[in-house]
Write a protein that holds these residues in place. Sequence first.
Motif, PDB file in Angstrom:
ATOM      1  N   LYS A   1      -0.364  48.908  30.972  1.00 20.70           N
ATOM      2  CA  LYS A   1      -1.418  49.847  31.353  1.00 20.70           C
ATOM      3  C   LYS A   1      -2.378  49.204  32.349  1.00 20.70           C
ATOM      4  N   ALA A   2      -2.724  47.935  32.102  1.00 25.73           N
ATOM      5  CA  ALA A   2      -3.618  47.231  33.027  1.00 25.73           C
ATOM      6  C   ALA A   2      -2.970  47.102  34.408  1.00 25.73           C
ATOM      7  N   MET A   3      -1.661  46.876  34.439  1.00 26.14           N
ATOM      8  CA  MET A   3      -0.962  46.754  35.720  1.00 26.14           C
ATOM      9  C   MET A   3      -0.995  48.067  36.499  1.00 26.14           C
ATOM     10  N   SER A   4      -0.823  49.182  35.800  1.00 20.59           N
ATOM     11  CA  SER A   4      -0.854  50.470  36.497  1.00 20.59           C
ATOM     12  C   SER A   4      -2.247  50.756  37.034  1.00 20.59           C
ATOM     13  N   ILE A   5      -3.270  50.379  36.252  1.00 22.97           N
ATOM     14  CA  ILE A   5      -4.652  50.575  36.736  1.00 22.97           C
ATOM     15  C   ILE A   5      -4.915  49.667  37.937  1.00 22.97           C
ATOM     16  N   ALA A   6      -4.401  48.432  37.893  1.00 21.41           N
ATOM     17  CA  ALA A   6      -4.589  47.515  39.025  1.00 21.41           C
ATOM     18  C   ALA A   6      -3.902  48.055  40.280  1.00 21.41           C
ATOM     19  N   ARG A   7      -2.705  48.616  40.137  1.00 17.12           N
ATOM     20  CA  ARG A   7      -2.013  49.219  41.276  1.00 17.12           C
ATOM     21  C   ARG A   7      -2.838  50.376  41.837  1.00 17.12           C
ATOM     22  N   LEU A   8      -3.455  51.164  40.911  1.00 15.81           N
ATOM     23  CA  LEU A   8      -4.314  52.264  41.366  1.00 15.81           C
ATOM     24  C   LEU A   8      -5.478  51.731  42.188  1.00 15.81           C
ATOM     25  N   CYS A   9      -6.057  50.612  41.778  1.00 18.73           N
ATOM     26  CA  CYS A   9      -7.172  50.022  42.526  1.00 18.73           C
ATOM     27  C   CYS A   9      -6.722  49.613  43.931  1.00 18.73           C
ATOM     28  N   VAL A  10      -5.543  48.992  44.028  1.00 16.49           N
ATOM     29  CA  VAL A  10      -5.038  48.569  45.338  1.00 16.49           C
ATOM     30  C   VAL A  10      -4.812  49.781  46.230  1.00 16.49           C
ATOM     31  N   ASN A  11      -4.222  50.842  45.671  1.00 11.90           N
ATOM     32  CA  ASN A  11      -3.983  52.052  46.463  1.00 11.90           C
ATOM     33  C   ASN A  11      -5.297  52.685  46.912  1.00 11.90           C
ATOM     34  N   THR A  12      -6.282  52.671  46.001  1.00 15.72           N
ATOM     35  CA  THR A  12      -7.595  53.238  46.354  1.00 15.72           C
ATOM     36  C   THR A  12      -8.225  52.462  47.503  1.00 15.72           C
TER      37      THR A  12
ATOM     38  N   LYS B   1     -12.129  38.372  45.827  1.00 11.23           N
ATOM     39  CA  LYS B   1     -11.880  37.546  44.638  1.00 11.23           C
ATOM     40  C   LYS B   1     -11.166  38.346  43.553  1.00 11.23           C
ATOM     41  N   SER B   2     -11.486  39.638  43.467  1.00 10.10           N
ATOM     42  CA  SER B   2     -10.847  40.502  42.473  1.00 10.10           C
ATOM     43  C   SER B   2      -9.364  40.652  42.766  1.00 10.10           C
ATOM     44  N   LEU B   3      -9.029  40.817  44.075  1.00  8.33           N
ATOM     45  CA  LEU B   3      -7.623  40.935  44.446  1.00  8.33           C
ATOM     46  C   LEU B   3      -6.864  39.650  44.130  1.00  8.33           C
ATOM     47  N   GLU B   4      -7.540  38.534  44.315  1.00 10.00           N
ATOM     48  CA  GLU B   4      -6.925  37.244  43.981  1.00 10.00           C
ATOM     49  C   GLU B   4      -6.580  37.181  42.493  1.00 10.00           C
ATOM     50  N   ARG B   5      -7.502  37.635  41.618  1.00  8.24           N
ATOM     51  CA  ARG B   5      -7.251  37.615  40.170  1.00  8.24           C
ATOM     52  C   ARG B   5      -6.124  38.574  39.789  1.00  8.24           C
ATOM     53  N   ILE B   6      -6.056  39.721  40.470  1.00  4.07           N
ATOM     54  CA  ILE B   6      -4.989  40.681  40.174  1.00  4.07           C
ATOM     55  C   ILE B   6      -3.630  40.084  40.500  1.00  4.07           C
TER      56      ILE B   6
ATOM     57  N   PHE C   1      -0.712  39.767  37.881  1.00  5.76           N
ATOM     58  CA  PHE C   1       0.492  40.574  38.092  1.00  5.76           C
ATOM     59  C   PHE C   1       1.137  40.189  39.433  1.00  5.76           C
ATOM     60  N   PRO C   2       1.989  39.190  39.467  1.00  3.02           N
ATOM     61  CA  PRO C   2       2.640  38.790  40.747  1.00  3.02           C
ATOM     62  C   PRO C   2       3.439  39.905  41.384  1.00  3.02           C
ATOM     63  N   SER C   3       3.839  40.897  40.623  1.00  2.85           N
ATOM     64  CA  SER C   3       4.618  41.999  41.196  1.00  2.85           C
ATOM     65  C   SER C   3       3.795  42.831  42.173  1.00  2.85           C
ATOM     66  N   LEU C   4       2.479  42.697  42.130  1.00  6.21           N
ATOM     67  CA  LEU C   4       1.616  43.435  43.060  1.00  6.21           C
ATOM     68  C   LEU C   4       1.313  42.629  44.321  1.00  6.21           C
ATOM     69  N   LEU C   5       1.916  41.433  44.449  1.00  4.93           N
ATOM     70  CA  LEU C   5       1.635  40.574  45.612  1.00  4.93           C
ATOM     71  C   LEU C   5       1.934  41.283  46.933  1.00  4.93           C
ATOM     72  N   GLU C   6       3.047  41.988  46.974  1.00  4.31           N
ATOM     73  CA  GLU C   6       3.465  42.632  48.224  1.00  4.31           C
ATOM     74  C   GLU C   6       2.449  43.674  48.668  1.00  4.31           C
ATOM     75  N   ASP C   7       1.984  44.512  47.694  1.00  2.68           N
ATOM     76  CA  ASP C   7       1.004  45.555  48.037  1.00  2.68           C
ATOM     77  C   ASP C   7      -0.305  44.929  48.498  1.00  2.68           C
ATOM     78  N   ILE C   8      -0.749  43.905  47.777  1.00  2.00           N
ATOM     79  CA  ILE C   8      -2.044  43.296  48.102  1.00  2.00           C
ATOM     80  C   ILE C   8      -1.959  42.536  49.428  1.00  2.00           C
ATOM     81  N   THR C   9      -0.844  41.849  49.651  1.00  2.00           N
ATOM     82  CA  THR C   9      -0.668  41.129  50.920  1.00  2.00           C
ATOM     83  C   THR C   9      -0.671  42.110  52.100  1.00  2.00           C
TER      84      THR C   9
END
Length: 1125
Positions: free
Chosen positions: A1005-1016, A1038-1043, A1047-1055
């Motif tokens: 659930k936290a991962m899905s919320i984190a993905r929502l934050c990146v998309n937002t 700094k928040s993106l760094e912690r995410i 969750f390394p699976s979100l690296l591509e989206d955040i990068t």
Amino acid sequence: MDIEFMKPVQPHVFKALKDVDIPGLMKCSPDEIRPIIPCLVRMALISPLDITRYCAEAKKDILTLLSGIDLVNFIVSLLSIEFHVLEADVKKEQQMRQKSGSQCIESTLIPNIINGIASDFEQSDSSRRVRLVLSELLQMQAQLVEFNQTKNTNADYTIKPSELFDNDVYLEEITDVICISLAEIPNLLNICDVVEVLLYVNKGPSIISWVVANQPDMLQEVAESLVLNAERSEEGGIRAKALATLCAVFPPIAATIRAKAASASRLPSLVINLTLTHHEDDLVSFISGLLLGSDQTTRGWFATFLRNSHKRGKGDGHAALTKLRQELLIRLKAATAGVDASALLRLYCALRGIASIKFQDDEVAWLLRLVTQKPPPTPAGVRFVSLSLCMILACPSLMAAPDHEKKAIEWVQWLVKEEAYFESTSGVTASFGEMLLLIAIHFHSGQLSAVGELVCATLGMRVPVRPNGLARIKQAFTQEIFTEQVVTAHAVKVPVTANLNSNIPGYLPVHCIHQLLKSRAFSKHKVPIKNWIYRQICNCTAPLHPVMPALVEVYVNSILVVNNKGTNEYVNKPIMEEEIRKVFRNSIFGANFDVKNKSITPMEIDNTEQSVEIRLEKPTLASQLLLIYYLLLYEDVRLSNTATLLANGRKVKSYSAAFLSELPIKYLLHQAQKNQLSYGGLFSPLLRLLATHFPQLSLVDDWMDDQVFADMSRCYVDFNLSETTINDGFLNIDDNPYKTGKVLKAMLSKNPTDIWPFAEIFVKYIKSVLGDKVPRHIQELYREVWLRLNTVLPRCLWIMTINALLDINGMGIKNVTITQENVLVDPLQVLRCDMRVYRCGPILKIILRILEASLAASRSQLSRHLLDKPLLEKSGQLTSDSEREELKNALVAAQESAALQILLEACLETPDDQKKPELMWSLREVRSIICSFLHQIFISEPSLAKLVHFQGYPRELLPVTVQGIPSMHICLDFIPELLSQASLEKQIFAVDLVSHLSIQYALPKAMSIARLCVNTLSTLLSVLPSDLRLELFQPVLKSLERICIAFPSLLEDITSLLLQLGRICESQASLGHCWNDTPILGETAYVDSERQPETKVLVAEVLSRDIRVTMNEIVKKAVLNDKLY
């Protein structure tokens, strides 16, 4: 002829043989010793084990006794046969009977019988006679076995009579043969089995008595066997006759046989006959025990027997019942009022009510004579009168005749006149006067079933009391003896029961008052009852009488709940506050109820009824608990019915919050909890009312602390506690903390109520405990003492503590005192305390305990206000109760969220914390305490967690709250809503919160919320103007760094997001180096440089640099991290 051939065994002969009383046997005549000759011959001829001289002389005496008796030669001849051959043949016969049953005509013992068994017996020698008798017994035994097996399926099967036993002339010799056979071959012949067979032969009981007389040690076993082998439907018959014969032979066995038959529910007619014959002295008590005992099986069995015997009108059961009634009638005629007569009346009630036996005319006449006697004024006389009154109600047949009815009513009228004299003279508290009054009350209210229950309870048995049988006595009670007005007027004048408790038996004045209040009789006839109830409450002791809580309940309802029949009904007056204060003033809390310190408002004085003057040396715990129960229940019922009361135009008394806060409610409730055997009936309703109206007094932590304190064993400390010693201890707390610790340990060694008088001076020094030089041990001891005091009068202690810690420095305010009302209106007053509290863990725990209670009290007060001021007119701004409820909930939420925000601010690091290392340690402890408190709040009210996070708090506290509050994971539910807010500040807070939650709770659930934050953030990147880009993205890097770490699976989206943001920044930065770019980009495109003072750099350059740093950190901590878990 019976007497000539089978003379009964004399009791003295049996006893002499049983006791081996040779001199006693020598005095018996030959006719008397005839039944036991087989035993005597064996004693004389067989060599004994005892070779003493006494035994030899006794043997000579027996031979002398037997000399001259011709029958001895026959017995000697029986003893001379070859028993080992006989034993072998008997064994074969038994085996053959087991295989072939009774239908087999062959016999190993007697191969052929020519002229009939009787003639053969007469003509045979001793050996053949033994074989004939044993063969006949074994044949009948086989028939008996088949009969027992087929009696349920084949009703026609019967045991054939024996030709051998039908001739009386042979019975004595046959009996001798049986006795010798039982003695010589005991391994094959069991006396109990033989006795069962003998029940079916001629003169069976006499033969059994002879057989048992020759083996007196087997009497008990034989008697028990006869009883236990009886059928349940067998009332008497030959078995009962045999047992009665054995009892006649040895009377002491009668008690054992009777007890065995009663416990096994067998042979009821025998039980009655044995009681009438051998135990007349306990006839009434024994028969009463069978009908009224604790064994339900025995009660049902005996009552069914009596009922059936009475209906049948014949048989052994009816004959026994007739004898019983005749004997009881004889005793009834001779009875006079007293203990024995009371027992006799209960037995007759049981015979009528349980066994359904109709009384005969002579029994009715003599019963009425006994019932209407006028006993002496003694406790036994009071008991007799109560039973007599109940018998008249339970047995209407006693008043069937007009003269009988007149006599009974006159006797009841005499009771009414003599009741007071009886009570004063006999010394019995629960007199029959209360029962008369209670019966009259039930008759007036038409509760005939209650009359029946009263009768059954007094008699101690369940008897049917039919309403149609009570019609005449009801008319007499309601019209001739007790009219309703007389009942109410008389009841209020009855003295209260001194030291009322549940150990006082019978019917008391409190029962009558309770029933009259329940039926609204006092209101109907305008009889004031408040003073009587107040006196009775003050006269209660432990264990609490079960009627008292019910009495308080109906009294409160009679004050506040109006009958639907009319609004002009007279209502009772409530107990005044001053009367309640009188009780508590003499208790251990007397100082809190000192009249000199209290100002009584005009509303507290009731001029319509005088206050009760009552002397109380020391009020009991029962009285105090009942008054607390009255107050809480009164307020509960009043608030529930406020709208109705106002609609009817009634003004009722309301007990003020200040008055209720003085009462030691919590302390008294804990005392009731410790002794639930004495106060069990009051503890549960009190706890329910407390949790409803005073939630601040029912906090879980308080109950757990109280339980711990109760279980702890206190160590005695030899120290004289006084105000002076406490003052000295706290004044030197910085220089000599040992002295302070000694004072605190002395306070801990005593009961909380013993140290409560020092509470005020103890709390006065709470600020001195906050000093830098005060050891932690002293602070912990102070907190423990405070918690002990919190079990006594917590609300008073809270107000004293708040005032002692109130921080008014630099405010120019003097003599500021916070009251209970101030805290109820604004619970945040609790947090207006000395700032040092927020760096002192033990004292902060005290403040949080007070805060939690104050918030609960404020919630309760607001709910109480809504109930107290109902919305009668649907006009103005508020038109419905739901709107008022919403406003109340909003106010409560605002108060509680404000309190939590203040506590969160206390967790922030200050410059003083950085200067003093010890404060940093204190800060860590304070953060832990506050986070635990917030966790409890969030769990109990999740909506509050949402409100606090929507309001927001400093982001530097997020690592503290996420790691310190275990329930922070609930924030994942509302973060999408928080992200959708228009405020950039809230969006930044949401992303930062998600990053910390992802580290702490790496859940799907936290991962899905984190993905929502990146998309937002990706969406905002494309729509935000350039001047807001730095404001949004610089805090969230700094928040993106912690995410990414979580969750390394979100690296591509955040990068991808960071690369896009970096390109935009680089493009913008390149534009900034053009000539005259300030008018193009505007002033907001530049910020002060951190490296070169007094110069400015582009925002895009700063953001681009931060993105590079973030990317490096992501690569280092997320991509190249070899730590998988």
